[in-house]
Design an enzyme around this catalytic site. Structure first.
Site, PDB file in Angstrom:
ATOM      1  N   ARG A  66      55.771   3.649 -25.339  1.00 48.36           N
ATOM      2  CA  ARG A  66      56.753   3.006 -25.870  1.00 48.36           C
ATOM      3  C   ARG A  66      58.132   3.305 -25.152  1.00 48.36           C
ATOM      4  O   ARG A  66      58.325   4.387 -24.362  1.00 48.36           O
ATOM      5  CB  ARG A  66      57.227   3.543 -27.486  1.00 48.36           C
ATOM      6  CG  ARG A  66      56.215   3.055 -28.466  1.00 48.36           C
ATOM      7  CD  ARG A  66      56.309   3.602 -29.742  1.00 48.36           C
ATOM      8  NE  ARG A  66      57.875   3.445 -30.226  1.00 48.36           N
ATOM      9  CZ  ARG A  66      58.637   4.150 -30.416  1.00 48.36           C
ATOM     10  NH1 ARG A  66      58.367   5.584 -30.294  1.00 48.36           N
ATOM     11  NH2 ARG A  66      59.840   4.032 -30.929  1.00 48.36           N
ATOM     12  N   LYS A 131      51.418  15.438 -31.357  1.00 51.88           N
ATOM     13  CA  LYS A 131      50.994  14.218 -30.949  1.00 51.88           C
ATOM     14  C   LYS A 131      49.596  13.947 -30.402  1.00 51.88           C
ATOM     15  O   LYS A 131      49.384  14.359 -29.206  1.00 51.88           O
ATOM     16  CB  LYS A 131      52.005  13.660 -30.148  1.00 51.88           C
ATOM     17  CG  LYS A 131      51.805  12.053 -29.944  1.00 51.88           C
ATOM     18  CD  LYS A 131      53.078  11.246 -29.501  1.00 51.88           C
ATOM     19  CE  LYS A 131      52.435   9.778 -28.849  1.00 51.88           C
ATOM     20  NZ  LYS A 131      53.668   9.035 -28.621  1.00 51.88           N
ATOM     21  N   ARG A 266      64.367  18.195 -37.672  1.00 54.44           N
ATOM     22  CA  ARG A 266      65.734  18.850 -37.622  1.00 54.44           C
ATOM     23  C   ARG A 266      65.374  20.283 -38.061  1.00 54.44           C
ATOM     24  O   ARG A 266      64.964  20.496 -39.087  1.00 54.44           O
ATOM     25  CB  ARG A 266      66.795  18.291 -38.696  1.00 54.44           C
ATOM     26  CG  ARG A 266      68.008  18.500 -38.095  1.00 54.44           C
ATOM     27  CD  ARG A 266      69.120  17.710 -38.838  1.00 54.44           C
ATOM     28  NE  ARG A 266      69.564  18.144 -40.261  1.00 54.44           N
ATOM     29  CZ  ARG A 266      69.528  17.447 -41.174  1.00 54.44           C
ATOM     30  NH1 ARG A 266      69.360  16.207 -41.152  1.00 54.44           N
ATOM     31  NH2 ARG A 266      69.883  18.106 -42.431  1.00 54.44           N
TER      32      ARG A 266
HETATM   33  C1  BTN Z   1      53.306   5.868 -27.113  1.00 52.83           C
HETATM   34  O1  BTN Z   1      53.106   6.811 -27.789  1.00 52.83           O
HETATM   35  O2  BTN Z   1      54.468   5.838 -26.464  1.00 52.83           O
HETATM   36  C2  BTN Z   1      52.307   4.687 -26.994  1.00 52.83           C
HETATM   37  C3  BTN Z   1      51.354   5.057 -25.932  1.00 52.83           C
HETATM   38  C4  BTN Z   1      50.465   3.958 -25.670  1.00 52.83           C
HETATM   39  C5  BTN Z   1      49.271   4.241 -24.771  1.00 52.83           C
HETATM   40  C6  BTN Z   1      48.283   3.109 -24.629  1.00 52.83           C
HETATM   41  S1  BTN Z   1      46.937   3.753 -23.715  1.00 52.83           S
HETATM   42  C7  BTN Z   1      45.969   1.997 -23.881  1.00 52.83           C
HETATM   43  C8  BTN Z   1      47.212   1.001 -23.810  1.00 52.83           C
HETATM   44  N1  BTN Z   1      47.597   0.714 -22.348  1.00 52.83           N
HETATM   45  C9  BTN Z   1      48.913   1.096 -22.062  1.00 52.83           C
HETATM   46  O3  BTN Z   1      49.200   1.021 -21.021  1.00 52.83           O
HETATM   47  N2  BTN Z   1      49.563   1.908 -23.143  1.00 52.83           N
HETATM   48  C10 BTN Z   1      48.478   1.782 -24.328  1.00 52.83           C
END
Ligand code: BTN
Length: 268
Positions: A66, A131, A266
């Site tokens: 993201r 995570k 926080r």
């Molecule tokens: C996040 O937490 O920022 C989202 C991560 C998403 C990763 C997955 S791996 C499979 C798919 N291909 C990618 O390039 N990204 C998602």
């Protein structure tokens, strides 16, 4: 002691029989390596790939997360795949889709026996506070409605330190499941739950899943900061998500709806 998930290429022939009621709903493609399963699947979607197309890669050379971040994993340490789902209607119907996907992932992990699974707005999967997985949902308008490419990355083992470790300390599934499940079984449980949740979402939107999401919400009623990059945008008490998937934050001036950002706890 954490056990290793053996690196192995997914065999669609082995996956099929494990899919139970969802068998026949997926068109499965496995690649040893690609740039990003979401990038490749988005391209295939534009060329007409059917709803239910599932692209799994053992290794990604440019995995995306993201907010422009990268997603780092290695073939033996992660499960990385993307799923194409087509919807009728406009983008407004898809509000909260990424939260719904998180719910499906959490349910699958719990069905496999993991405890301590939680959800963090908007779409992180937590395990024991760290995570363990992330979701990237990308939407495009097409003549028949909308397409969604749902990218999911799960840490089976602890990942290399990525560019978001400062906000989200990582966790690995191997910490919760010992012995670790076979990758085919893990993927099958994920697909069964995804098909069920996406059907419910398609029929009733996030509103019909919200109560379940709230039950899995790890930071309900906890003090949080909403970050825009490294800047604190807002702070307050986290009240979860509304029926459109927006974050609800109790601030000094009332309840605010927030549509984007990264949450962090926080510390008083
Ligand atoms: C996040 O937490 O920022 C989202 C991560 C998403 C990763 C997955 S791996 C499979 C798919 N291909 C990618 O390039 N990204 C998602």
């Amino acid at each position: 002691m954490a056990q290793l998930f053996p690196a192995c290429q997914i065999d669609p022939g082995r996956l099929g029989p494990l899919l139970g009621p969802a068998r026949g709903r997926f068109t499965i493609v496995v690649l040893a390596e690609c740039s990003s399963t979401s990038t490749v699947l988005l391209e295939r979607a534009r060329q007409g790939a059917p709803s239910g197309s599932l692209l799994i890669a053992d290794d990604q050379t440019a995995g995306r997360g993201r907010r422009g971040r990268s997603w780092l994993s290695s073939p033996s340490a992660g499960l990385t795949f993307s799923l194409l789902w087509r919807f009728a209607g406009t983008v407004a119907r898809l509000a909260g889709l990424s939260l719904a996907v998180g719910l499906a992932v959490a349910r699958a992990l719990e069905r496999l026996g993991a405890t301590g699974v939680g959800l963090k707005w908007p779409n992180d999967i937590l395990l024991g506070g760290g995570k363990v997985g992330g979701i990237l949902v990308e939407l495009e308008t097409v003549p028949a409605g909308m397409l969604a490419v749902i990218g999911i990355g799960l840490n089976l083992q602890m990942p290399p330190a990525g560019d978001e470790a400062f906000i989200h300390p990582p966790a690995a599934l191997s910490q919760a499941l010992s012995p670790p499940p076979d990758r085919h079984r893990l993927l099958a449980e994920l697909m069964i739950e995804l098909a069920a949740v996406l059907d419910r979402f398609d029929a009733g939107g996030f509103a019909v899943l919200r109560a379940d999401w709230q039950r899995q919400h790890a930071w309900q009623d906890r003090p949080v900061r909403l970050l825009d990059g490294e800047r604190v945008d807002r702070q307050g008490i986290c009240l979860g998500a509304d029926e459109d998937g927006a974050l609800l934050l109790q601030t000094a001036t009332g309840i605010e709806r927030c549509l984007s950002g990264d949450l962090s706890l926080r510390v008083a």
